[in-house]
Write a protein that holds these residues in place. Structure first.
Motif, mmCIF file in Angstrom:
data_model
loop_
_atom_site.group_PDB
_atom_site.id
_atom_site.type_symbol
_atom_site.label_atom_id
_atom_site.label_comp_id
_atom_site.label_asym_id
_atom_site.label_seq_id
_atom_site.Cartn_x
_atom_site.Cartn_y
_atom_site.Cartn_z
ATOM 1 N N TYR A 182 1.367 -41.808 -51.751
ATOM 2 C CA TYR A 182 1.547 -43.210 -52.208
ATOM 3 C C TYR A 182 2.809 -43.578 -52.830
ATOM 4 C CZ TYR A 182 -3.684 -42.730 -51.618
ATOM 5 O OH TYR A 182 -4.820 -42.559 -51.004
ATOM 6 N N ARG A 183 3.767 -42.922 -52.876
ATOM 7 C CA ARG A 183 4.999 -42.997 -53.532
ATOM 8 C C ARG A 183 5.632 -44.273 -53.011
ATOM 9 N NH1 ARG A 183 8.019 -40.978 -57.651
ATOM 10 N NH2 ARG A 183 10.186 -40.897 -57.394
ATOM 11 N N PHE A 184 5.602 -44.208 -51.528
ATOM 12 C CA PHE A 184 6.246 -45.486 -50.881
ATOM 13 C C PHE A 184 5.506 -45.906 -49.680
ATOM 14 C CE2 PHE A 184 9.011 -47.815 -47.901
ATOM 15 C CZ PHE A 184 9.685 -48.485 -48.767
ATOM 16 N N VAL A 188 10.523 -43.419 -36.812
ATOM 17 C CA VAL A 188 11.794 -42.851 -36.444
ATOM 18 C C VAL A 188 12.502 -42.844 -38.011
ATOM 19 C CG1 VAL A 188 13.926 -43.357 -35.086
ATOM 20 C CG2 VAL A 188 11.525 -43.554 -34.219
ATOM 21 N N LEU A 189 12.451 -43.860 -38.643
ATOM 22 C CA LEU A 189 13.525 -44.252 -40.043
ATOM 23 C C LEU A 189 12.877 -43.269 -41.141
ATOM 24 C CD1 LEU A 189 13.523 -47.762 -39.641
ATOM 25 C CD2 LEU A 189 15.476 -46.215 -38.473
ATOM 26 N N THR A 190 11.748 -43.007 -41.008
ATOM 27 C CA THR A 190 11.108 -42.124 -42.463
ATOM 28 C C THR A 190 10.017 -41.273 -42.049
ATOM 29 O OG1 THR A 190 10.100 -42.306 -44.333
ATOM 30 C CG2 THR A 190 10.080 -44.412 -43.182
ATOM 31 N N ARG A 241 12.784 -55.800 -52.934
ATOM 32 C CA ARG A 241 13.785 -56.025 -51.702
ATOM 33 C C ARG A 241 14.748 -54.898 -51.751
ATOM 34 N NH1 ARG A 241 15.769 -62.034 -50.977
ATOM 35 N NH2 ARG A 241 16.199 -60.969 -49.001
ATOM 36 N N SER A 242 14.919 -53.825 -52.596
ATOM 37 C CA SER A 242 15.925 -52.652 -52.500
ATOM 38 C C SER A 242 15.344 -51.563 -53.146
ATOM 39 C CB SER A 242 17.032 -53.154 -53.444
ATOM 40 O OG SER A 242 16.524 -52.994 -54.711
ATOM 41 N N MET A 243 15.982 -50.681 -52.785
ATOM 42 C CA MET A 243 15.616 -49.074 -53.234
ATOM 43 C C MET A 243 16.047 -49.005 -54.694
ATOM 44 S SD MET A 243 14.085 -47.927 -50.762
ATOM 45 C CE MET A 243 14.006 -46.202 -51.479
ATOM 46 N N LEU A 283 15.784 -46.167 -43.857
ATOM 47 C CA LEU A 283 16.625 -44.546 -43.827
ATOM 48 C C LEU A 283 16.857 -44.077 -45.180
ATOM 49 C CD1 LEU A 283 19.070 -45.761 -41.209
ATOM 50 C CD2 LEU A 283 17.445 -44.154 -41.085
ATOM 51 N N ASP A 284 16.608 -44.840 -46.365
ATOM 52 C CA ASP A 284 16.968 -44.325 -47.801
ATOM 53 C C ASP A 284 15.514 -43.672 -48.367
ATOM 54 O OD1 ASP A 284 19.687 -44.789 -47.871
ATOM 55 O OD2 ASP A 284 19.481 -46.830 -48.323
ATOM 56 N N VAL A 285 14.647 -43.841 -47.892
ATOM 57 C CA VAL A 285 13.248 -43.533 -48.498
ATOM 58 C C VAL A 285 13.035 -41.961 -48.818
ATOM 59 C CG1 VAL A 285 10.677 -43.485 -48.006
ATOM 60 C CG2 VAL A 285 12.107 -45.819 -47.762
ATOM 61 N N ASP A 286 13.318 -41.329 -47.623
ATOM 62 C CA ASP A 286 13.237 -40.090 -47.494
ATOM 63 C C ASP A 286 14.236 -39.244 -48.628
ATOM 64 O OD1 ASP A 286 11.307 -40.473 -46.108
ATOM 65 O OD2 ASP A 286 12.026 -39.232 -44.379
#
Length: 332
Positions: A7-9, A28-30, A211-213, A240-243
């Motif tokens: 549930y983190r993201f 594909v992105l995460t 809206r942002s990491m 792309l920044d999630v993982d």
């Protein structure tokens, strides 16, 4: 309570947006973000074309099915069908303010009936072995959020809900359109933080306006999870920044160009099945947001991708407009 990392993201369920083609692309992105279907009503699950409504690619896991409905028995039967299809979670929509859900007395209307929601959660928990969660607002119309949201949290916790996802806005069922309900009611993150303090052992995620990491990381100081909606869809490069940032793992691909190369076989396979190119490329329009050539990329796909017979050559022609070597989108 030990935090459930799944549930983190997550990427929010969004009507007309988060279909199976969108989810296949986001995956594909995460690898780690939890993906959600569009809301599917219990009636559609029970009596509609299930394979079309519920089918998904195994590569989409982890993926959750969001249900719309209020009748406990129907929810239980629909949840069981969803579990049989292989979904990783069943989520109950208690936040959608559209006329459709108001006429059916579900969605955000259920903020007024926490005990009925609890009955639905309990019925679904008895019917499936996968997690059952609830997504709600902080209240509707003239409700006092401190009363409405706390009553909902108490009721669903007692019924065994595995998590509560809170869209940190009221829903105004009278006077605002569904679109306006996504923007006009003010965000109140503090009240969701206060809810978590009062329910420390309950898995609570927040949704709305993130809206942002950097904003995601700030919310995770207070809560167990963050659900991002429109930003993840309109600027999918954000994923792309999630993982790397949230799970300490490398992103599956380095940039949008590599993402398209990985996604292209999926597009080719769907084209061979007779699916229109635009059904897939509409989810790609924001991939190169902020990069040189992004406007021409969007225009080419929007104008050429809808034409009869459009295929991979249309995608390649659109991609030729984007300047290679420019920085990929990174949420600041």
């Amino acid at each position: 309570m030990q935090q459930n990392q799944s549930y983190r993201f997550s990427v929010a369920p969004m009507m007309d947006w988060t279909d199976r083609h969108c989810r296949a692309f986001h995956r594909v992105l995460t690898r780690r973000a939890l993906l959600y279907t569009e809301m599917v009503t219990t009636g559609a699950v029970l009596f509609g074309p299930r394979d079309r409504l519920l089918g998904f690619d195994a590569g989409e896991h982890p993926v959750a099915l969001q249900l719309g409905g209020s009748e406990p028995d129907a929810l239980a039967r629909a949840a069981a069908i969803g579990a049989d299809f292989g979904y990783d979670e069943i989520n109950l929509n208690c936040g959608c303010p559209s006329d459709r859900v108001q006429n059916g007395a579900f969605g955000a209307c259920l903020m007024r009936e926490p005990e009925l929601v609890a009955e639905g959660v309990a019925a679904m928990k008895a019917a499936v072995s996968i997690p059952v969660t609830v997504k709600c607002r902080i209240g509707v119309d003239d409700q006092e959020p401190r009363e409405a949201l706390w009553a909902m949290a108490q009721a669903v916790r007692n019924a065994g809900a595995d998590a509560l996802i809170v869209h940190a806005r009221k829903a105004w069922l009278k006077g605002l359109s569904p679109k306006e309900n996504r923007d006009v009611p003010p965000l109140d993150y503090a009240i969701v933080h206060a809810l978590k303090r009062d329910f420390p052992n309950m898995q609570i995620s927040i949704n709305g306006g993130i809206r942002s990491m950097d904003e995601t990381l700030e919310q995770l100081r207070h809560l167990d999870g963050v659900m991002v909606g429109r930003e993840a869809y309109q600027n999918p490069g954000m994923l792309l920044d999630v993982d790397p940032l949230l799970f300490g793992e490398a992103a599956p691909v380095d940039d949008g160009f590599e993402a398209l190369a990985v996604y292209e076989p999926y597009i080719a396979a769907r084209l061979a099945e007779g699916i229109k190119l635009s059904d897939m490329t509409r989810h790609l329009l924001g991939l190169f947001a902020g990069m040189p050539g992004a406007r021409l990329w969007r225009r080419h796909l929007a104008m050429e991708g809808v034409k009869r017979g459009a295929g991979l050559e249309t995608l390649h022609a659109a991609l030729a407009h984007v300047e290679r070597g420019s920085e990929r989108y990174v949420a600041a």
